[in-house]
Design a protein around this motif. Structure first.
Motif, PDB file in Angstrom:
ATOM      1  N   ALA A   1     108.657  33.122 -51.086  1.00 16.69           N
ATOM      2  CA  ALA A   1     107.739  32.362 -52.250  1.00 16.69           C
ATOM      3  C   ALA A   1     106.405  32.044 -51.550  1.00 16.69           C
ATOM      4  O   ALA A   1     105.394  32.240 -52.161  1.00 16.69           O
ATOM      5  CB  ALA A   1     108.403  31.044 -52.729  1.00 16.69           C
ATOM      6  N   ASN A   2     106.045  31.738 -50.351  1.00 10.98           N
ATOM      7  CA  ASN A   2     104.999  31.478 -49.791  1.00 10.98           C
ATOM      8  C   ASN A   2     104.123  32.896 -49.689  1.00 10.98           C
ATOM      9  O   ASN A   2     102.810  32.569 -49.892  1.00 10.98           O
ATOM     10  CB  ASN A   2     105.343  31.051 -48.269  1.00 10.98           C
ATOM     11  CG  ASN A   2     105.636  29.648 -48.344  1.00 10.98           C
ATOM     12  OD1 ASN A   2     105.524  28.661 -49.164  1.00 10.98           O
ATOM     13  ND2 ASN A   2     106.352  29.062 -47.071  1.00 10.98           N
ATOM     14  N   LYS A   3     104.643  33.845 -49.646  1.00 14.88           N
ATOM     15  CA  LYS A   3     104.083  35.277 -49.474  1.00 14.88           C
ATOM     16  C   LYS A   3     103.518  35.643 -51.220  1.00 14.88           C
ATOM     17  O   LYS A   3     102.219  35.824 -51.015  1.00 14.88           O
ATOM     18  CB  LYS A   3     104.837  36.340 -49.329  1.00 14.88           C
ATOM     19  CG  LYS A   3     105.139  36.267 -47.743  1.00 14.88           C
ATOM     20  CD  LYS A   3     106.224  37.357 -47.380  1.00 14.88           C
ATOM     21  CE  LYS A   3     106.362  37.408 -45.938  1.00 14.88           C
ATOM     22  NZ  LYS A   3     107.564  38.782 -45.359  1.00 14.88           N
ATOM     23  N   ASP A   4     104.002  34.898 -52.067  1.00 12.09           N
ATOM     24  CA  ASP A   4     103.517  34.917 -53.278  1.00 12.09           C
ATOM     25  C   ASP A   4     102.502  34.287 -53.440  1.00 12.09           C
ATOM     26  O   ASP A   4     101.461  34.750 -54.053  1.00 12.09           O
ATOM     27  CB  ASP A   4     104.811  34.641 -54.598  1.00 12.09           C
ATOM     28  CG  ASP A   4     105.324  35.849 -54.995  1.00 12.09           C
ATOM     29  OD1 ASP A   4     105.285  36.966 -54.486  1.00 12.09           O
ATOM     30  OD2 ASP A   4     105.791  35.773 -56.264  1.00 12.09           O
ATOM     31  N   PHE A   5     102.443  32.957 -53.125  1.00  9.36           N
ATOM     32  CA  PHE A   5     101.420  31.821 -53.259  1.00  9.36           C
ATOM     33  C   PHE A   5     100.201  32.545 -52.471  1.00  9.36           C
ATOM     34  O   PHE A   5      99.212  32.289 -52.885  1.00  9.36           O
ATOM     35  CB  PHE A   5     101.782  30.600 -52.761  1.00  9.36           C
ATOM     36  CG  PHE A   5     102.695  29.661 -53.671  1.00  9.36           C
ATOM     37  CD1 PHE A   5     102.362  29.613 -55.179  1.00  9.36           C
ATOM     38  CD2 PHE A   5     104.097  29.663 -53.466  1.00  9.36           C
ATOM     39  CE1 PHE A   5     103.408  28.997 -55.836  1.00  9.36           C
ATOM     40  CE2 PHE A   5     104.830  28.816 -54.210  1.00  9.36           C
ATOM     41  CZ  PHE A   5     104.333  28.774 -55.516  1.00  9.36           C
ATOM     42  N   GLN A   6     100.417  32.996 -51.109  1.00  8.66           N
ATOM     43  CA  GLN A   6      99.292  33.498 -50.436  1.00  8.66           C
ATOM     44  C   GLN A   6      98.798  34.540 -50.989  1.00  8.66           C
ATOM     45  O   GLN A   6      97.413  34.673 -50.989  1.00  8.66           O
ATOM     46  CB  GLN A   6     100.211  34.089 -49.117  1.00  8.66           C
ATOM     47  CG  GLN A   6      98.934  34.710 -48.200  1.00  8.66           C
ATOM     48  CD  GLN A   6      99.617  35.390 -46.707  1.00  8.66           C
ATOM     49  OE1 GLN A   6     100.794  35.030 -46.624  1.00  8.66           O
ATOM     50  NE2 GLN A   6      98.770  36.168 -46.070  1.00  8.66           N
ATOM     51  N   HIS A   7      99.208  35.787 -51.653  1.00  6.24           N
ATOM     52  CA  HIS A   7      98.776  36.673 -52.414  1.00  6.24           C
ATOM     53  C   HIS A   7      98.082  36.450 -53.646  1.00  6.24           C
ATOM     54  O   HIS A   7      96.866  36.829 -53.734  1.00  6.24           O
ATOM     55  CB  HIS A   7      99.812  37.758 -52.431  1.00  6.24           C
ATOM     56  CG  HIS A   7     100.346  38.507 -51.543  1.00  6.24           C
ATOM     57  ND1 HIS A   7      99.646  39.031 -50.343  1.00  6.24           N
ATOM     58  CD2 HIS A   7     101.592  38.814 -51.180  1.00  6.24           C
ATOM     59  CE1 HIS A   7     100.405  39.601 -49.437  1.00  6.24           C
ATOM     60  NE2 HIS A   7     101.733  39.549 -49.976  1.00  6.24           N
ATOM     61  N   ILE A   8      98.753  35.283 -54.329  1.00  8.02           N
ATOM     62  CA  ILE A   8      97.870  35.053 -55.622  1.00  8.02           C
ATOM     63  C   ILE A   8      96.585  34.366 -55.350  1.00  8.02           C
ATOM     64  O   ILE A   8      95.740  34.471 -55.851  1.00  8.02           O
ATOM     65  CB  ILE A   8      99.152  34.157 -56.221  1.00  8.02           C
ATOM     66  CG1 ILE A   8      99.946  34.922 -56.783  1.00  8.02           C
ATOM     67  CG2 ILE A   8      98.093  33.373 -57.604  1.00  8.02           C
ATOM     68  CD1 ILE A   8     101.178  34.062 -57.749  1.00  8.02           C
ATOM     69  N   GLY A   9      96.785  33.324 -54.272  1.00  7.03           N
ATOM     70  CA  GLY A   9      95.444  32.566 -53.655  1.00  7.03           C
ATOM     71  C   GLY A   9      94.283  33.809 -53.395  1.00  7.03           C
ATOM     72  O   GLY A   9      93.343  33.452 -53.718  1.00  7.03           O
ATOM     73  N   ASN A  10      94.700  34.714 -52.489  1.00 11.10           N
ATOM     74  CA  ASN A  10      93.761  35.521 -52.051  1.00 11.10           C
ATOM     75  C   ASN A  10      93.298  36.187 -53.239  1.00 11.10           C
ATOM     76  O   ASN A  10      91.848  36.519 -53.091  1.00 11.10           O
ATOM     77  CB  ASN A  10      94.376  36.485 -51.220  1.00 11.10           C
ATOM     78  CG  ASN A  10      93.239  37.298 -50.208  1.00 11.10           C
ATOM     79  OD1 ASN A  10      93.566  38.550 -50.567  1.00 11.10           O
ATOM     80  ND2 ASN A  10      92.692  37.032 -49.433  1.00 11.10           N
TER      81      ASN A  10
END
Length: 422
Positions: free
Chosen positions: A207-216
């Protein structure tokens, strides 16, 4: 082209093509060429007609329901009419004579055609916001520097998690314009991930990777497009699980299992050589798979391989390095002096070897994988009291400080590796 002299001025007189009937109700158009010279008129006519067609095409595009195409068409039509597209509030601030020029242009037509014309010259077209899906398309261009040097397979693996993250977000909140994304939207998205984590269907790190990619992705687009938006993307990540590190193979296991006579015989030659080469080099599997024939240097005083960013991108700058070949690793490269074309620039080697080791009971524990040989190589270097600088140079790790001098010679490194080689 039919030219007619009227009031001492030549005009183009032509029927309106059927293609443009929906945006120009006139049956026939008269286009002034602003000259009484037939020679000059004949010279000007093709350009004048081309401009007329351009205007029709722009208005035709402006008749669409697609907001982006409609806005682009308005800008194009304004340019054809000799104006720069300006939003309505800026048009209203123009000097009187400039404003009247635009008004007169808009009043030349009737009906829907006049509305399209007015949107273009009077600034009535709304610039569409950027939707989430469009943001991803724009991001690829803005992030171009991050992909320089990547192989086709590396690029695919780099793009995939970003595409997946954006697809997950759109599935949850819809393909909204960035300006319309709310804090509730993102909390709903987080709640969906929380339910999956609670059900055991996903890990917090995923999940954190999703949030990281979306934010970037979204923040990059907001910055580069100068949108001035503050997106509600903070405070969404989950507490990560304790980082799991793959365990190293013990020396005993390597000697008695992996190097046992016949243990790897049914593994294809290239995969077997990559595995054996890893035992005394500790390279990353992808680094081995990317080796070209000229990176494998056997007919020299110190046989070695050269890890280089050729045809692919290395993990970091210090990953480019020379590694001496000794023991079973040297023998493996003698069997595969041309490298490993089956696996070159493809993300397949780890899956192939891990499947083989699992099916042949060659994994020390279920947590062990091919990459565990890299961890084992580091443990063996530490046990042999290899200098930290040399360990990092061989491993392709940063030093954590400025590098002084050239470091150990290739021959010195070979002698060190030879002392504990298998």
């Amino acid at each position: 082209m039919n030219l007619t002299l009227r009031n001492r001025t030549y005009h183009i007189v032509r029927r309106v093509p059927k293609r443009y009937a929906q945006i120009d109700p006139r049956k026939q158009v008269w286009i002034s060429l602003h000259t009484d010279s037939k020679t000059v008129a004949e010279q000007k006519a093709p350009t004048a007609w081309a401009h007329m067609v351009e205007g029709w095409e722009a208005r035709l595009a402006g008749a669409t329901d697609d907001a982006e195409r409609r806005f682009a068409a308005a800008k194009e039509l304004a340019a054809v009419r000799g104006f720069s597209y300006l939003p309505a509030d800026r048009v209203a601030q123009l000097p009187r004579e400039k404003l009247l020029e635009r008004v007169e242009s808009a009043l030349k037509l009737n009906g829907d055609a006049a509305k399209i014309e007015a949107r273009a010259v009077l600034g009535g077209a709304r610039e569409p916001g950027i939707k989430i899906s469009k943001a991803l398309e724009l991001y690829w261009g803005f992030a171009k520097q991050d992909t320089i040097g990547k192989s086709e397979d590396q690029l695919r693996r780099w793009e995939h998690p970003r595409k997946r993250a954006i697809a997950n977000l759109i599935e949850e909140i819809g393909d909204k314009e960035l300006s319309e994304i709310t804090g509730d939207d993102m909390l709903d998205f987080r709640e969906t991930w929380m339910e999956r984590i609670a059900a055991g269907d996903a890990q917090p790190d995923t999940a954190n990777k999703d949030f990281q990619h979306i934010g970037n992705i979204l923040r990059t687009v907001v910055k580069m497009k100068r949108l001035g938006l503050v997106l509600p993307l903070d405070g969404l990540t989950f507490k990560a699980d304790k980082e799991r590190s793959r365990p190293p193979f013990s020396v005993e296991w390597i000697k008695t299992k992996l190097l046992a006579p016949g243990a790897l015989d049914s593994l294809n030659t290239e995969a077997r050589c990559i595995l054996l080469g890893m035992i005394n080099t500790g390279y990353r599997p992808g680094e081995a798979a990317g080796l070209m024939p000229h990176h494998i240097r056997l007919d020299v005083d110190v046989p070695h391989i050269s890890i280089e960013p050729e045809g692919r991108q290395l993990k970091n700058k210090v990953s480019q390095r020379l590694i001496p070949l000794v023991g079973v690793s040297l023998e493996a490269f003698k069997q595969c002096p041309q490298g490993f074309p089956t696996y070159r620039f493809r993300d397949k080697i780890s899956n192939t070897v891990n499947k083989y080791l699992r099916e042949h009971d060659l994994l020390e524990t279920p947590e062990h994988v091919l990459y565990s040989l890299r961890h084992s190589f580091e443990d063996r270097m530490i046990a042999a009291k290899v200098d930290d600088r040399i360990r990092r140079d061989l491993f392709g790790h940063s030093l954590g400080r400025e590098r002084y001098g050239e470091g150990a010679t290739l021959a010195h490194k070979r002698d060190i590796l030879q002392s504990f080689a298998l």
